[in-house]
Design a protein around this motif. Sequence first.
Motif, PDB file in Angstrom:
ATOM      1  N   UNK A 118      -5.179   6.728  -7.546  1.00 55.13           N
ATOM      2  CA  UNK A 118      -4.402   5.559  -7.160  1.00 55.13           C
ATOM      3  C   UNK A 118      -4.304   5.518  -5.485  1.00 55.13           C
ATOM      4  N   UNK A 119      -4.215   4.175  -5.073  1.00 57.21           N
ATOM      5  CA  UNK A 119      -4.380   4.031  -3.551  1.00 57.21           C
ATOM      6  C   UNK A 119      -3.398   3.092  -3.459  1.00 57.21           C
ATOM      7  N   UNK A 120      -2.489   3.234  -2.439  1.00 51.00           N
ATOM      8  CA  UNK A 120      -1.335   2.243  -2.104  1.00 51.00           C
ATOM      9  C   UNK A 120      -1.366   1.837  -0.492  1.00 51.00           C
ATOM     10  N   UNK A 121      -1.271   0.650  -0.239  1.00 54.48           N
ATOM     11  CA  UNK A 121      -1.117   0.148   1.309  1.00 54.48           C
ATOM     12  C   UNK A 121       0.082  -0.767   1.297  1.00 54.48           C
ATOM     13  N   UNK A 145      -2.607  -6.099  -6.933  1.00 56.12           N
ATOM     14  CA  UNK A 145      -2.622  -4.786  -7.669  1.00 56.12           C
ATOM     15  C   UNK A 145      -4.019  -4.884  -8.597  1.00 56.12           C
ATOM     16  N   UNK A 146      -4.680  -4.005  -8.010  1.00 54.97           N
ATOM     17  CA  UNK A 146      -6.070  -4.155  -8.892  1.00 54.97           C
ATOM     18  C   UNK A 146      -6.250  -2.723  -9.694  1.00 54.97           C
ATOM     19  N   UNK A 203       0.970  -4.244  -0.934  1.00 56.31           N
ATOM     20  CA  UNK A 203       2.226  -4.692  -0.925  1.00 56.31           C
ATOM     21  C   UNK A 203       2.705  -5.071   0.492  1.00 56.31           C
ATOM     22  N   UNK A 204       3.710  -6.025   0.422  1.00 60.00           N
ATOM     23  CA  UNK A 204       4.427  -6.566   1.771  1.00 60.00           C
ATOM     24  C   UNK A 204       3.504  -7.367   2.577  1.00 60.00           C
ATOM     25  N   UNK A 205       2.416  -7.914   2.180  1.00 65.32           N
ATOM     26  CA  UNK A 205       1.557  -8.710   2.898  1.00 65.32           C
ATOM     27  C   UNK A 205       1.209  -9.865   2.291  1.00 65.32           C
TER      28      UNK A 205
END
Length: 148
Positions: A117-120, A44-45, A37-39
């Motif tokens: 889950x992975x979030x960047x 969202x996969x 998010x934010x780029x």
Amino acid sequence: MIARWREWIAAFDKAVETDDWDALAPFLDPKVTYTVSGAPFACSLAGRDTVLAGFAKSIANFDRQFDQRWWFGVGVREFAPDAITGRAMGVYRLGDKPLLHFSAKSLWRFKRDQLIAMNDIYDLAEADVQNALKWLGQHAPEVDASYS
């Protein structure tokens, strides 16, 4: 969980070098999610195969367009028994141009020994992200970091 996270990072770095994305499958739950998010390349996969295909696409169309890349975690800590947080820092070299560098807040969640889950999270208000986007526009507008 930090030890398993380190194993994941080492395996990911090896996959970047070898292009063997299937080697990461044992680390990922079949229903794993990856969110950026934010780029401009936000995504969202969902699902192991989709996440692995997204990694392969982004690495091929972005990271491999540079002469060198370095990624490392900063402030990595166990946030909860099943969660690791930190900042993912990236540095890239392309010819004799100034180095490209940026960071993202990251969260990795595990269920047993697999990532679920992975979030960047990129913050466009941060100077390093703003400067990286300007750098890309000036020096490498053709590269594509998107995952989907």
